[in-house]
Design an enzyme around this catalytic site. Structure first.
Site, PDB file in Angstrom:
ATOM      1  N   CYS A   1      41.572  77.357  11.518  1.00 22.44           N
ATOM      2  CA  CYS A   1      40.630  78.472  11.585  1.00 22.44           C
ATOM      3  C   CYS A   1      41.059  79.604  10.663  1.00 22.44           C
ATOM      4  CB  CYS A   1      40.546  79.023  12.990  1.00 22.44           C
ATOM      5  SG  CYS A   1      40.618  77.764  14.244  1.00 22.44           S
TER       6      CYS A   1
ATOM      7  N   THR B   1      35.587  75.586  21.694  1.00 25.56           N
ATOM      8  CA  THR B   1      35.305  77.010  21.517  1.00 25.56           C
ATOM      9  C   THR B   1      34.300  77.493  22.555  1.00 25.56           C
ATOM     10  OG1 THR B   1      35.782  76.926  19.160  1.00 25.56           O
ATOM     11  CG2 THR B   1      34.326  78.699  19.899  1.00 25.56           C
TER      12      THR B   1
HETATM   13  C1  PLP Z   1      40.662  73.040  18.223  1.00 22.13           C
HETATM   14  C2  PLP Z   1      41.020  73.955  19.348  1.00 22.13           C
HETATM   15  C3  PLP Z   1      40.024  74.698  20.020  1.00 22.13           C
HETATM   16  C4  PLP Z   1      38.582  74.690  19.588  1.00 22.13           C
HETATM   17  O1  PLP Z   1      37.925  73.482  19.827  1.00 22.13           O
HETATM   18  P1  PLP Z   1      36.612  73.146  18.951  1.00 22.13           P
HETATM   19  O2  PLP Z   1      36.019  71.973  19.658  1.00 22.13           O
HETATM   20  O3  PLP Z   1      37.091  72.834  17.573  1.00 22.13           O
HETATM   21  O4  PLP Z   1      35.755  74.353  18.998  1.00 22.13           O
HETATM   22  C5  PLP Z   1      40.403  75.493  21.081  1.00 22.13           C
HETATM   23  N1  PLP Z   1      41.679  75.561  21.466  1.00 22.13           N
HETATM   24  C6  PLP Z   1      42.664  74.870  20.867  1.00 22.13           C
HETATM   25  C7  PLP Z   1      44.067  74.980  21.355  1.00 22.13           C
HETATM   26  C8  PLP Z   1      42.363  74.044  19.782  1.00 22.13           C
HETATM   27  O5  PLP Z   1      43.341  73.368  19.157  1.00 22.13           O
END
Ligand code: PLP
Length: 381
Positions: free
Chosen positions: A321, A77
């Site tokens: 999410c 993120t």
């Molecule tokens: C899980 C995910 C994120 C976010 O990553 P985090 O480390 O959980 O914040 C971003 N993009 C995609 C495609 C994801 O699957």
């Protein structure tokens, strides 16, 4: 315990994965013994600094870039937030137009929304029924004001893999900075960085720890930092490094990913689920090796999920999410799925830990839950 069975069949690996024992094992000394600050000049600090350098090297090697092109962040993120703001900001005298897609992860879409409130214009490219972004749509969306294109590699809900080499080449021809979110595809699908300026990674989707991610930034590409302070990560991302997390990330990328085995399991999973009436596959036949997204006519996914969870089977409704939202997923709507079918959709995501026997058990349970829920609602084909 809310489960009636003690056995858990974990099928939500697109949300997060079980950390490898070896990863944990490598991390522990950096909590207990080698807890120095990597910025400290003494040996304790230097040992931590060396561990970061070694992890950076491993990640760079896996990705095919230079170690100094890796910037550690707190998550995928944060890497996406840093990429969008950080790549757009230094170019704002050139233009204010950004291109992304309708099926990006929330950390891209929500950042884009805020950027729109602050003077940027964002084009959200549509996708076809399998979730593929068209090259032509990208070409047509580009304006003289376009300064940044951000398109994901593998989709976290439906598993579509974008023709990234072509899309990135299109950006490069016009001299536009190209970023991609590879959080879901990293180590699972090969990636050629040739025309890619930046990409986002996260450790916990590949059996590493939570709370550590990274941004690949091609040498020479301008990036404005979003966090200011001690100047860590070549001043791109201040803040004392998450040393155990970085070490764990470095270890996680050295593990081999069983793509072929998962592809086979996925194919038989799809086959067995589609054998039921009124079941539809969302996304492509050949998608990410670990992920299947299916819609059940006449089923409320929320209820199905609850029943499955009660029987120890952990699946997801689209992306984690949005797991508690009653709105259908933006990705499914972008595919053109009717609301009702979108609300009857689950995502099953596997990992190397799953056995054939567990997957068969999960399919049997899903079939019987679907049949009984349908008989209650008197669903007719
Ligand atoms: C899980 C995910 C994120 C976010 O990553 P985090 O480390 O959980 O914040 C971003 N993009 C995609 C495609 C994801 O699957």
């Amino acid at each position: 315990m809310t489960t009636t069975e003690s056995r858990i069949i974990y099928l939500d690996n697109a949300a997060t994965t079980r950390m490898d024992d070896e990863v944990l094992h490598r991390m522990i000394p950096f909590f207990t013994d080698i807890y120095g600050n990597p910025s400290s000049a003494h040996r304790f600090g230097q040992d931590a600094k060396d561990a970061i350098a070694s992890a950076r090297q491993k990640i760079a090697q896996r990705l095919g870039c230079f170690p100094d092109e890796i910037i550690f962040t707190s998550s995928g993120t944060e890497a996406n937030n840093l990429a969008l703001w950080g790549l757009a900001w230094p170019q704002k005298s050139k233009g204010n137009h950004i291109i992304t897609s309708q099926i990006e992860h929330a950390s891209v879409l929500e950042t884009c929304k805020v950027m729109e409130e602050r003077g940027f214009h964002v084009a959200y490219l549509p996708v076809d029924r399998k979730g593929v972004i068209s090259y032509q749509a990208l070409q047509e969306a580009i304006t003289p004001q376009t300064i940044l294109i951000s398109l994901q590699h593998g989709n976290n809900e439906i598993g579509t893999i974008q023709p990234l080499a072509e899309l990135a080449a299109c950006a490069k021809q016009r001299g536009i900075v190209f970023h991609t979110d590879i959080v879901q595809s990293f180590v699972k699908v090969p990636l050629d960085l040739t025309h890619i300026d930046a990409c986002s990674l996260s450790a916990h989707k590949i059996h590493g720890p939570k709370g550590i991610g990274a941004l690949y930034l091609r040498r020479g590409v301008l990036l404005a930092p979003q966090l200011f302070g001690g100047g860590q990560e070549q001043t791109y991302r201040s803040g004392t490094e998450n040393v155990p997390g970085i070490v764990g990330f470095g270890e996680a990328v050295t593990r081999s990913y069983p793509t072929l085995r998962l592809q086979k399991l996925r194919a038989s999973l799809i086959h067995n689920l589609l054998a039921l009436p009124g079941v539809f596959l969302n996304g492509p036949e050949q998608g990410l090796p670990h992920l299947v997204n299916v819609s059940f006519a006449g089923i409320d996914a929320e209820t199905l999920l609850e029943h499955l969870s009660h029987q120890g089977i952990m699946v997801s409704k689209g992306s984690a999410c949005h797991a508690h939202e009653l709105q259908p997923s933006h990705v499914l709507l972008a595919l053109g799925l009717p609301h009702e079918l979108a609300l009857g959709t689950i995502r099953i995501s596997i990992s190397k830990h799953i056995t054939e026997e567990e997957l068969d058990c999960a399919v049997r349970t899903i079939r019987s839950c679907v049949s009984s829920l349908r008989s209650i609602s008197r669903w007719k084909q």
